[in-house]
Scaffold this motif. Sequence first.
Motif, PDB file in Angstrom:
ATOM      1  N   ASP A   1       0.828  -1.214   0.000  1.00 40.05           N
ATOM      2  CA  ASP A   1       0.000   0.000   0.000  1.00 40.05           C
ATOM      3  C   ASP A   1       0.857   1.258   0.000  1.00 40.05           C
ATOM      4  N   SER A   2       1.985   1.207   0.688  1.00 40.56           N
ATOM      5  CA  SER A   2       2.861   2.378   0.699  1.00 40.56           C
ATOM      6  C   SER A   2       3.462   2.638  -0.681  1.00 40.56           C
TER       7      SER A   2
ATOM      8  N   GLU B   1       1.970   1.964  -3.612  1.00 42.40           N
ATOM      9  CA  GLU B   1       0.919   2.580  -4.419  1.00 42.40           C
ATOM     10  C   GLU B   1       0.704   4.037  -4.030  1.00 42.40           C
ATOM     11  N   ALA B   2       0.764   4.318  -2.730  1.00 46.69           N
ATOM     12  CA  ALA B   2       0.612   5.707  -2.283  1.00 46.69           C
ATOM     13  C   ALA B   2       1.767   6.566  -2.782  1.00 46.69           C
ATOM     14  N   ALA B   3       2.989   6.042  -2.766  1.00 48.48           N
ATOM     15  CA  ALA B   3       4.141   6.797  -3.254  1.00 48.48           C
ATOM     16  C   ALA B   3       4.050   7.046  -4.750  1.00 48.48           C
TER      17      ALA B   3
ATOM     18  N   VAL C   1       1.231   7.286  -6.570  1.00 46.96           N
ATOM     19  CA  VAL C   1       0.189   8.299  -6.801  1.00 46.96           C
ATOM     20  C   VAL C   1       0.699   9.683  -6.397  1.00 46.96           C
ATOM     21  N   GLU C   2       1.439   9.757  -5.311  1.00 46.23           N
ATOM     22  CA  GLU C   2       1.998  11.046  -4.899  1.00 46.23           C
ATOM     23  C   GLU C   2       3.018  11.562  -5.908  1.00 46.23           C
TER      24      GLU C   2
END
Length: 280
Positions: free
Chosen positions: A128-129, A131-133, A135-136
């Motif tokens: 999840d981290s 994917e978050a990175a 998108v950011e």
Amino acid sequence: MDPPPLGMETPSLLWYHPLSALRWFRPVRPPLSFPLGRGGSARSVTGSVPPGSLPVMAAAAAVGAGRGLWAWMAGTRLGRWCRALVQDYAAALRETAQGARQRPVASALAAAALSGAAACGASVPSADSFEAAAVEAAGSLLLLSPGTRSPGAERHVQRVLRRREAGRLRYRDLLLLAVVYEAPRGAGAQLYASRCRYLRPRWREAPARLLDVGFCGRWWLLRRRLRDCDVNEDEFLALPPRLRRLEPRQLRSEHNERLFMEKFEPVVLSAEDAAAEETA
């Protein structure tokens, strides 16, 4: 109360414990029983007991019955096995402490290595981290104009997002680090090419499929791609090779700062310069 008939011995509480039916909880030695035979004479299962020893045996049975469940379990096979296991671990810890006192430097290095490995294992980033990175990173690139974006960073981020939308991202936790790579097809694909083990990607193709490496709570390849993401490298392709790369000392040198500040100062002409300007 009449004494029980011969052969109806009074059972001991320890011998008829509810857990005594299990093999591991079977007592090692059967406890004493104190039946009373006919005529008031003391008897046991094995034979007669002298009348004078009856109070001593009764006191011993009372002490054994008052020990409780844990004391009873210590006499079973499981209790002996647990005691031996604890003794082995205690001996190993004592030997380890003795070796650490004899070689303190090696022990300190080993302890530091184990602590570092434990810290790395605890800080492994999750899927999840990543994917978050990603998108950011895409949001950071959208804030820049197309002419100033780094083409390499944009291609890498777009590749990750496309694999994410297609369900082709794979995450593996390797205890000390994590890797994210792309799969040829999605996880729900039922094609023959995706199920046949002979058509799976080879190990030599692993470097090309690798997308990122997570270590110490960071995704290092994505972080490297986003460095200087606001610099378009294609603008400097026409320059000579020696001018395409600048050292850090050249960007923040004292000479460049002095020249930058001098452009704000007024121009002062000397007498020779003024005379030369008039004659010209």
